[in-house]
Design an enzyme around this catalytic site. Structure first.
Site, short mmCIF file in Angstrom:
data_model
loop_
_atom_site.label_atom_id
_atom_site.label_comp_id
_atom_site.label_asym_id
_atom_site.label_seq_id
_atom_site.Cartn_x
_atom_site.Cartn_y
_atom_site.Cartn_z
N LYS A 21 0.80 -0.94 -0.13
CA LYS A 21 -0.06 0.36 0.10
C LYS A 21 1.03 1.29 0.39
O LYS A 21 1.94 1.21 0.05
CB LYS A 21 -1.13 0.09 1.23
CG LYS A 21 -0.26 0.21 2.80
CD LYS A 21 0.41 1.58 2.94
CE LYS A 21 1.03 1.31 4.42
NZ LYS A 21 1.75 2.85 5.33
N ASP A 146 -2.26 -1.35 10.86
CA ASP A 146 -2.85 -1.54 8.79
C ASP A 146 -2.84 -2.54 8.72
O ASP A 146 -3.30 -2.77 7.68
CB ASP A 146 -1.19 -1.51 8.32
CG ASP A 146 -0.45 0.59 8.85
OD1 ASP A 146 -1.12 0.78 8.61
OD2 ASP A 146 0.83 0.16 8.32
#
Length: 291
Positions: A21, A146
């Site tokens: 990401k 996350d």
């Protein structure tokens, strides 16, 4: 043979990506009494991935094969995710897991968290648990802040510690990601005395209008000057250069694949550089044909 055991035998293996990401912005708006920080960030996935192969069995054991050295199984997020899911669901099944590691560690690309999320999603299928995505996200949050975004699987505006997510459809540009020769500790940066923690929050409209700051940048560059050097070098190829997470990786935004590849080819003489395409839908769910 119960339903879960039968499913394991019928569908014994999966090979799935664990994508990276990018944080398109990262704002720190406060610090909680428990030490965690209140954040605002925007996540977008890219098509650069680790790969994991899962084979379910009836052994009851979780076994991981990886080329990573020096990470005990008890600390590895893949093993921890599998054991957490197994304990939560109360299943007797086990799994063999093979990790093909492509993403840099300590780079701000979320590789470990993505590995954990792919593990939760894959074993939920292979063990025929039928848990919904929100349940898997809640489990993921117990492993790291996350992990939920990788289970969520769509580009998003995030608040809280990063677990409050709102789908955000964004352009899917081409990126050049540079991997500086250093490992940045997230804990070190978030505990840095010079990190500003009381920044004003913004709105999604502010972000879309161009508010792309990363409030960790100054603290990172002070401690790791090579990160600042990498940003300066990338600035020769794009006016839009940013730090992802707490680094060390930095990236530039490009309007075409050709432009990104040309920059990457030039950079690769002196730096580790990767061309990546933005993805609003995680490559994990693309592989599973889910949305």
């Amino acid at each position: 043979m119960d339903r879960r055991e039968s499913s394991v035998m019928k569908s014994p293996s999966l090979r799935l990506p664990a994508p990276a990401k990018l944080n398109l912005t990262l704002r720190i708006t406060g610090r909680r009494p428990d030490g965690y920080h209140d954040l605002q960030t925007v996540f977008q996935f890219v098509d650069v991935c680790d790969w994991l192969e899962f084979r379910a069995d009836a052994s009851g054991e979780i076994r991981l094969q990886t080329s990573l050295a020096g990470v005990p199984a008890e600390r590895n997020l893949i093993v921890r995710a599998a054991r957490l899911l197994k304990e939560y669901a109360g299943v007797a099944a086990g799994a063999d897991i093979v990790l093909e590691k492509n993403l840099p560690m300590g780079g701000g690309l979320g590789g470990g968290s993505s590995n954990a999320a792919t593990t939760l999603v894959a074993l939920n299928r292979l063990w025929d648990l039928g848990l919904d995505r929100q349940t898997l996200m809640n489990l993921g949050l117990r492993l790291g802040a996350d992990v939920p975004i990788f289970v969520f699987g769509e580009g998003a505006w995030a608040e809280g510690v990063g677990e409050r997510l709102q789908v955000l459809e964004l352009p899917e540009p081409w990126y050049v990601i540079v991997v500086p020769p250093c490992h940045v500790s997230t804990a070190e940066i978030f505990n840095a005395p010079d990190l500003t923690r009381d920044n004003d929050p913004i709105t999604i409209a502010d972000f879309l209008a161009g508010s792309h700051q990363n409030h960790c940048l100054d603290a990172v560059v002070r401690r790791y000057p090579v990160v600042g050097e990498a940003m300066c070098v990338l600035g020769r190829y794009s006016r839009d250069v940013r730090l992802t997470g707490t680094g060390a990786c930095v990236y530039s935004v490009h309007g075409s694949e050709e432009e990104a590849k040309a920059a990457c080819d030039d950079l690769s003489r002196d730096w580790v550089a990767i061309v990546a395409s933005g993805r609003n839908l995680s490559p994990l769910y693309e592989a599973l044909n889910e949305r």
